[in-house]
Design a protein around this motif. Sequence first.
Motif, PDB file in Angstrom:
ATOM      1  N   ILE A  16      15.882  38.443  44.262  1.00 26.82           N
ATOM      2  CA  ILE A  16      17.114  37.969  44.881  1.00 26.82           C
ATOM      3  C   ILE A  16      16.885  36.604  45.518  1.00 26.82           C
ATOM      4  O   ILE A  16      15.769  36.304  45.982  1.00 26.82           O
ATOM      5  N   ALA A  17      17.917  35.771  45.545  1.00 23.85           N
ATOM      6  CA  ALA A  17      17.818  34.462  46.172  1.00 23.85           C
ATOM      7  C   ALA A  17      17.577  34.626  47.674  1.00 23.85           C
ATOM      8  O   ALA A  17      18.066  35.575  48.296  1.00 23.85           O
ATOM      9  N   LYS A  18      16.840  33.704  48.240  1.00 21.26           N
ATOM     10  CA  LYS A  18      16.488  33.786  49.654  1.00 21.26           C
ATOM     11  C   LYS A  18      17.721  33.892  50.550  1.00 21.26           C
ATOM     12  O   LYS A  18      17.745  34.685  51.503  1.00 21.26           O
ATOM     13  N   ALA A  19      18.755  33.123  50.242  1.00 26.35           N
ATOM     14  CA  ALA A  19      19.943  33.109  51.083  1.00 26.35           C
ATOM     15  C   ALA A  19      20.706  34.429  51.056  1.00 26.35           C
ATOM     16  O   ALA A  19      21.520  34.703  51.948  1.00 26.35           O
ATOM     17  N   GLU A  20      20.437  35.255  50.054  1.00 26.39           N
ATOM     18  CA  GLU A  20      21.166  36.525  49.928  1.00 26.39           C
ATOM     19  C   GLU A  20      20.369  37.719  50.439  1.00 26.39           C
ATOM     20  O   GLU A  20      20.851  38.859  50.388  1.00 26.39           O
ATOM     21  N   LYS A  21      19.162  37.482  50.928  1.00 29.95           N
ATOM     22  CA  LYS A  21      18.304  38.591  51.344  1.00 29.95           C
ATOM     23  C   LYS A  21      18.908  39.407  52.486  1.00 29.95           C
ATOM     24  O   LYS A  21      18.887  40.642  52.471  1.00 29.95           O
ATOM     25  N   SER A  22      19.412  38.728  53.504  1.00 33.52           N
ATOM     26  CA  SER A  22      19.912  39.427  54.685  1.00 33.52           C
ATOM     27  C   SER A  22      21.040  40.392  54.326  1.00 33.52           C
ATOM     28  O   SER A  22      21.058  41.540  54.772  1.00 33.52           O
ATOM     29  N   ALA A  23      21.970  39.932  53.482  1.00 34.02           N
ATOM     30  CA  ALA A  23      23.089  40.787  53.082  1.00 34.02           C
ATOM     31  C   ALA A  23      22.598  42.001  52.301  1.00 34.02           C
ATOM     32  O   ALA A  23      23.093  43.128  52.509  1.00 34.02           O
ATOM     33  N   LEU A  24      21.625  41.800  51.415  1.00 28.56           N
ATOM     34  CA  LEU A  24      21.104  42.927  50.644  1.00 28.56           C
ATOM     35  C   LEU A  24      20.386  43.916  51.547  1.00 28.56           C
ATOM     36  O   LEU A  24      20.541  45.139  51.402  1.00 28.56           O
ATOM     37  N   LEU A  25      19.590  43.413  52.496  1.00 33.82           N
ATOM     38  CA  LEU A  25      18.880  44.306  53.400  1.00 33.82           C
ATOM     39  C   LEU A  25      19.856  45.169  54.187  1.00 33.82           C
ATOM     40  O   LEU A  25      19.657  46.384  54.331  1.00 33.82           O
ATOM     41  N   ILE A  26      20.910  44.557  54.699  1.00 28.81           N
ATOM     42  CA  ILE A  26      21.916  45.319  55.445  1.00 28.81           C
ATOM     43  C   ILE A  26      22.568  46.364  54.549  1.00 28.81           C
ATOM     44  O   ILE A  26      22.772  47.520  54.955  1.00 28.81           O
ATOM     45  N   GLU A  27      22.876  45.975  53.310  1.00 28.62           N
ATOM     46  CA  GLU A  27      23.477  46.920  52.363  1.00 28.62           C
ATOM     47  C   GLU A  27      22.550  48.110  52.101  1.00 28.62           C
ATOM     48  O   GLU A  27      22.999  49.272  52.079  1.00 28.62           O
ATOM     49  N   LEU A  28      21.263  47.843  51.923  1.00 31.85           N
ATOM     50  CA  LEU A  28      20.313  48.927  51.648  1.00 31.85           C
ATOM     51  C   LEU A  28      20.130  49.842  52.860  1.00 31.85           C
ATOM     52  O   LEU A  28      20.102  51.071  52.731  1.00 31.85           O
ATOM     53  N   MET A  29      19.999  49.239  54.046  1.00 29.67           N
ATOM     54  CA  MET A  29      19.746  50.056  55.237  1.00 29.67           C
ATOM     55  C   MET A  29      20.991  50.784  55.720  1.00 29.67           C
ATOM     56  O   MET A  29      20.890  51.766  56.451  1.00 29.67           O
ATOM     57  N   ASP A  30      22.172  50.319  55.311  1.00 26.86           N
ATOM     58  CA  ASP A  30      23.408  51.030  55.649  1.00 26.86           C
ATOM     59  C   ASP A  30      23.401  52.456  55.093  1.00 26.86           C
ATOM     60  O   ASP A  30      24.070  53.338  55.620  1.00 26.86           O
ATOM     61  N   LYS A  31      22.633  52.661  54.025  1.00 27.95           N
ATOM     62  CA  LYS A  31      22.609  53.967  53.374  1.00 27.95           C
ATOM     63  C   LYS A  31      21.756  54.985  54.120  1.00 27.95           C
ATOM     64  O   LYS A  31      21.783  56.172  53.803  1.00 27.95           O
ATOM     65  N   HIS A  32      20.951  54.523  55.094  1.00 25.45           N
ATOM     66  CA  HIS A  32      20.084  55.468  55.817  1.00 25.45           C
ATOM     67  C   HIS A  32      19.937  55.049  57.286  1.00 25.45           C
ATOM     68  O   HIS A  32      18.832  54.956  57.799  1.00 25.45           O
ATOM     69  N   ARG A  33      21.040  54.809  57.936  1.00 25.32           N
ATOM     70  CA  ARG A  33      21.005  54.362  59.328  1.00 25.32           C
ATOM     71  C   ARG A  33      20.324  55.373  60.250  1.00 25.32           C
ATOM     72  O   ARG A  33      19.827  55.014  61.313  1.00 25.32           O
ATOM     73  N   GLU A  34      20.328  56.626  59.855  1.00 27.05           N
ATOM     74  CA  GLU A  34      19.719  57.651  60.716  1.00 27.05           C
ATOM     75  C   GLU A  34      18.200  57.659  60.614  1.00 27.05           C
ATOM     76  O   GLU A  34      17.513  58.259  61.453  1.00 27.05           O
ATOM     77  N   ASN A  35      17.639  56.993  59.598  1.00 26.33           N
ATOM     78  CA  ASN A  35      16.185  56.979  59.405  1.00 26.33           C
ATOM     79  C   ASN A  35      15.560  55.753  60.043  1.00 26.33           C
ATOM     80  O   ASN A  35      16.179  54.705  60.150  1.00 26.33           O
ATOM     81  N   ARG A  36      14.294  55.896  60.444  1.00 23.31           N
ATOM     82  CA  ARG A  36      13.579  54.746  60.980  1.00 23.31           C
ATOM     83  C   ARG A  36      13.086  53.865  59.837  1.00 23.31           C
ATOM     84  O   ARG A  36      12.668  54.367  58.797  1.00 23.31           O
ATOM     85  N   ALA A  37      13.142  52.548  60.078  1.00 26.28           N
ATOM     86  CA  ALA A  37      12.709  51.599  59.059  1.00 26.28           C
ATOM     87  C   ALA A  37      11.918  50.475  59.717  1.00 26.28           C
ATOM     88  O   ALA A  37      12.302  49.967  60.776  1.00 26.28           O
ATOM     89  N   LEU A  38      10.812  50.113  59.074  1.00 28.62           N
ATOM     90  CA  LEU A  38      10.020  48.948  59.478  1.00 28.62           C
ATOM     91  C   LEU A  38      10.335  47.809  58.519  1.00 28.62           C
ATOM     92  O   LEU A  38      10.321  48.000  57.298  1.00 28.62           O
ATOM     93  N   VAL A  39      10.614  46.629  59.075  1.00 21.08           N
ATOM     94  CA  VAL A  39      10.937  45.467  58.250  1.00 21.08           C
ATOM     95  C   VAL A  39       9.933  44.363  58.575  1.00 21.08           C
ATOM     96  O   VAL A  39       9.783  43.981  59.741  1.00 21.08           O
TER      97      VAL A  39
END
Length: 423
Positions: free
Chosen positions: A224-247
Motif C-alpha cells: 500500500i502507498a505510504k499516504a494510505e497506511k493510516s486509513a488501512l490500519l484503522i479499517e483493519l483494527m475496526d474489525k477487532h476493537r475489543e482485542n489488544r493490538a501492538l503497532v
Amino acid sequence: MSDFDMMALPPQLAAKVAEAGLTTPTPIQAQAIPHAMNGRDVMGLAQTGTGKTAAFGIPLIARLMEEGGRPAPKTARGLVLAPTRELAAQIAKVLRDLTDLRVQIVVGGVSINPQIQRLTKGADIMVATPGRLLDLVERRAIRLDETGFLVLDEADQMLDLGFVHALRKIASMMGDNRQTMLFSATMPKQMAEIAQSYLREPIRVEVSPPGKAADKVEQSVHFIAKAEKSALLIELMDKHRENRALVFTRTKHGADKLARNLGRAGFAVAAIHGDKRQGQRERALEAFKSRDIRVLVATDVAARGLDIPDVLYVYNYELPNVPEAYVHRIGRTARAGKEGQAVALCAPDEMPYLKDIQKVMKISIPIASGRPWEEMPDPNAPQKSTRGRGRGRPGGRPGAKPGGAPGTSKPSNRRRRKPKPKA
C-alpha cells in the motif's frame, strides 16, 4: 511430580517454581537448565516467548542458593544484563517470583540516587541495563570484582543498540572465574565474536533456527502507498476493537503521530518510545495490560521484554530496517503456545526491507492485498520520461516501436542536433 522435580532443584526453589505455575519445562528450559546447574557456560538460541528468563533464572538462583552467604556492601553476586528498561523490569519480576534472594534492578530513565541507596547493602542478583550500570560503577556505588555469574539476555539487541563496548568494559571488571550464560533470539555474525570473548567452552542450546517466528503466528502483508497506511490500519483494527493490538513504527515521531491519528479515530491508545520518561512508559504498559487501552504504538524499544498475554494482533505499520527486529516484533503475539496474527503494511520504499526479512526467515509472507511493488507502478514516485521507449510507457501501446505513434509522447524541449554534413 512435575518435570522440574527431576532437575534436583533446592526445595525452596522447587516450591517457588510450582507456585509460579511452572510444571513442564519449555524446550529451551529443558536443555539449558541442567548444563547451567552443572556450572557450564551456556549459549542459548531460541525465539522470543519461549521461556528464556526461567531458563537462566532457575539455574542462577539454584547456584546462588547452593553457595550460600550474603552479598558484601556495594557488590552483586550475580549480574543479568538486558538491553532495555522494559526487558530488565520483566526479568526482575520473574526472578522475584522465583526467589526470596535480594533482586535489585538498575535502569536509566529514573533517578539514580534511590538505586545507589539500595545497592549499599549489595544484591544477590542485579538486573541492569549497560549504560546505567556503568554510571553506577563510575560513582563507586557498585563494584563487580565479586560477581561470579553473568547473564547476557537478548544479546543480539545489545549489539544492535551499540552496547558492545559497554559489554567489554563490564566483563573486564569481573573475575575470570565466572559462569556466563548468553541468550539470544537471533545469531548475527558478530555474536560469534562475543561468545568467543565471554564464554568458555560453552554448551550451545538451540531450539529453533535463528530468524524463525513462533509457529502459531499467522503472517500477512499489504502492499500500500505510504499516504494510505493510516486509513488501512484503522479499517483493519475496526474489525477487532475489543482485542489488544501492538503497532510498531520505526521512529519516535512516527509513533506519536500515529497514536494521535488513532485517538482521533476513537481508539483507546498510548505510545511508548525512548523519549518517553520511564514513568510514562510504565503507566502506558500497565494500562495496556489492564485493558484500559487496547492499542499500544511502539518503536523497537518495546519489541523485547513485553510479556503481555493475549496480544492477538501485531501490526508492522512501518517495516524495520533490521530483519531480526521483525522477528522480535511479531514475537509479542502467539506467546506460550497461543495463536496470533502479524500484519505488515509495505510501502514502495520498504520493499528492500521486506526482501531482507523474508530472506532471513526463509519464508514468503502471504499477500493480503495489493501486489509487490516490482510488479506495479509506485503512485508516490514522479513519472519518468519514457521518450524513445514505447514499451511499458503509461498509456503506450504494448509492443510499440521505439518512439511510439504520433501523439503518444510529450514533446521534447531539447534542441534537436543538426545532422553532421557527410564527408
